[in-house]
Design an enzyme around this catalytic site. Structure first.
Site, short mmCIF file in Angstrom:
data_model
loop_
_atom_site.label_atom_id
_atom_site.label_comp_id
_atom_site.label_asym_id
_atom_site.label_seq_id
_atom_site.Cartn_x
_atom_site.Cartn_y
_atom_site.Cartn_z
N ASP A 71 -0.73 9.31 2.15
CA ASP A 71 0.27 8.93 3.27
C ASP A 71 0.36 10.58 3.75
O ASP A 71 0.87 11.80 3.52
CB ASP A 71 2.29 8.27 2.55
CG ASP A 71 1.61 7.80 2.01
OD1 ASP A 71 2.29 6.67 3.33
OD2 ASP A 71 2.51 7.35 1.23
N ASP A 95 -4.49 12.03 -1.17
CA ASP A 95 -3.38 11.53 -1.46
C ASP A 95 -3.31 10.31 -0.29
O ASP A 95 -4.23 10.87 0.60
CB ASP A 95 -2.53 12.72 -0.55
CG ASP A 95 -1.17 11.73 -0.34
OD1 ASP A 95 -0.72 11.60 -1.47
OD2 ASP A 95 -0.76 12.68 0.71
#
Ligand SMILES: [Mg+2]
Length: 497
Positions: free
Chosen positions: A52, A50
């Site tokens: 953020d 991922d």
């Protein structure tokens, strides 16, 4: 007579020192990787990330920016009282994983058995007395989560805040409620919750937040150079890398250029942006779309996922079909237990790594002498209570009562070391939190930051500690393994740190 020894226990310090095993402080390493499930990195061929709060860690400054901007949206666009402008972000007010009861305006911490941790229910910025909480839930501190909340913590009346971005949201919610209560203003709880989540969403989704970060990467993005080291090392060991993020390409591109360099895309086999997780993992409806090098959307049908190209939307079913990257040779890292990890663990059989930045501060607290003392004393008292409870004469009862009171005090003290309002994100007194249980269920390994990977060989096998079940005796000798050794810091990595 069994309790006569109690008198000497009221001055605990010397006794405590006897109870504490030597060298017990500073034992845990905040840069260690902790395993829930055995996993050998040697078997992992493909690493997914991922973006953020997984690859990019943001400084706390971002939280006050989100808070202030959402507060001003409330005042200017939603016409909330101007007096709200006096509220500033309170760092350290909320912790991740809290539940919010919309109808009752209660922010609270819930344990693995769905009980509220008494003393951690807040309305606005003030704690709600235990008796009132119990009264509100019909004479119990048990919250029927399954009636009130869905799997992803998004029920109609109870929400769980799992996102790191939700720290400013919880604080704003509490501040606005505080304003209304202290000014005697009646408000609709449902409107309030919705307005605040809309205001916070506007800050993310309308891209205001992206602009701040893009403008000042140095201020907002933490330890980027270690990310380069992590990714580069994996590629050098012939691992395939991919990225699945909900953020837009231009934002991710700028951040990755800052952290990794302008050729960051060479490290990745696949980059998928605006993926709409968790729907990406559960829903087959959205096909992949391609972006050209300038980030403009293409209309052609996607029959293969090519290295070096950027894709938007899509879904995991097509991803698996087109890449063949199935099962436990894939390890995916994310910070959101539900949006990133739950479906992969429950439905698709990828291995999962949770990024839990809070681990770093929590482990530093666990390592302090103060924490060790309180916890050891608390456990000693608990053991005494358990064994001595059969003495029911008046004098013994009095002593037992004092012990209970003292245990309660130490428990609160231990809790407050982590956060004065809500305590640790992992424990409600002796129990795991609701968050903790989800963490154990949805992640094979967890760590404070992706850069912890640098402390381990690429073929390292993580063995979870065999914590005894309640009916088992702690007979084996590996209780001090994971995280207790100084992690095998690799010689070759020393120059990076
Ligand atoms: Mg994330």
């Amino acid at each position: 007579c069994g309790l006569m020894l109690s008198v000497s226990l009221t001055s605990p310090l010397s006794l405590l020192l006897d109870l504490l095993p030597p060298g017990v402080c500073n034992l845990l390493n905040p840069a260690a990787i902790y395993a829930n499930n055995e996993i050998s990195l040697g078997d992992v061929e493909i690493y997914g990330f991922d973006y953020d709060y997984t690859l990019a860690q943001y400084s706390n400054l971002l939280h006050s920016m989100i808070f202030n901007t959402a507060r001003d949206i409330l005042i200017e666009q939603f016409k909330y009282p101007e007096g709200l402008g006096k509220y500033d972000y309170i760092p350290g007010f909320a912790i991740r994983g809290l539940h919010y009861d919309v109808q009752k305006s209660l922010l609270m911490k819930i344990d693995a058995f769905h009980y509220v941790q008494l003393g951690t229910a807040y309305r606005g910025l003030k704690p709600v007395p235990d008796e009132e909480v119990i009264e509100l839930y019909g004479g119990t501190q048990h919250i029927p989560l399954y009636q009130m909340s869905d799997f992803y913590g998004k029920g109609p009346s109870l929400k769980q805040f799992m996102d790191i971005f939700s720290l400013p949201e919880m604080t704003l919610l509490s501040s606005v409620i505080d304003y209304f209560i202290t000014h005697g203003i009646e408000f609709d709880q449902v409107h309030l919750y919705k307005d605040i989540s809309d205001a916070i969403r506007d800050v993310h989704v309308k891209g205001v937040m992206y602009k701040w970060i893009e403008k000042d990467m140095e201020q907002y993005i933490l330890h980027g150079d270690e990310i380069y080291a992590v990714l580069n090392r994996l590629v050098n060991h012939k691992k395939k890398l991919f990225l699945i993020t909900n953020s837009p390409f231009s934002f991710v591109d700028k951040g990755m250029k800052h952290m990794v360099g302008k050729n960051w895309r060479d490290l990745f086999d696949m980059v998928i942006v605006q993926a709409d997780k968790p729907n990406f993992f559960t829903d087959r409806r959205k096909p992949f779309r391609k972006l050209d090098d300038k980030g403009s959307l293409q209309w052609d049908k996607i029959n293969q996922l090519e290295k070096g190209k950027i894709y938007k939307e899509g879904n995991l079913f097509d991803f698996l079909r087109l890449t063949g990257w199935r099962g436990s040779k894939v390890l995916y890292f994310g910070d959101h237990l539900y949006s990133d990890l739950a479906d992969l663990m429950l439905r698709h059989g990828w291995r999962t790594g949770a990024i839990v930045p809070e681990l770093e501060t929590e482990i530093r607290i666990i390592n302090t002498e103060q924490y060790m003392h309180s916890l050891t004393w608390q456990q000693a008292l608990t053991g005494l209570l358990e064994r001595m409870q059969m003495y029911q004469d008046a004098e013994s009862k009095q002593v037992l009562l004092e012990w209970m009171k003292e245990r309660q005090e130490i428990r609160s003290l231990t809790k407050n070391l982590f956060n004065p309002q809500f305590g640790s994100i992992f424990r409600t007194f002796h129990n795991p939190t609701y968050f903790s249980r989800r963490l154990v269920r949805f992640s094979d390994i967890y760590m404070a930051s992706i850069s912890c990977l640098l402390n381990y060989d690429v073929n390292f096998t993580f063995y979870p500690r065999r914590t005894p079940l309640q009916h088992e005796a702690p007979l084996w000798m590996d209780q001090l393994c994971t995280g207790c050794m100084k992690t095998p810091f690799l010689e070759e990595m020393v120059h990076i740190r």
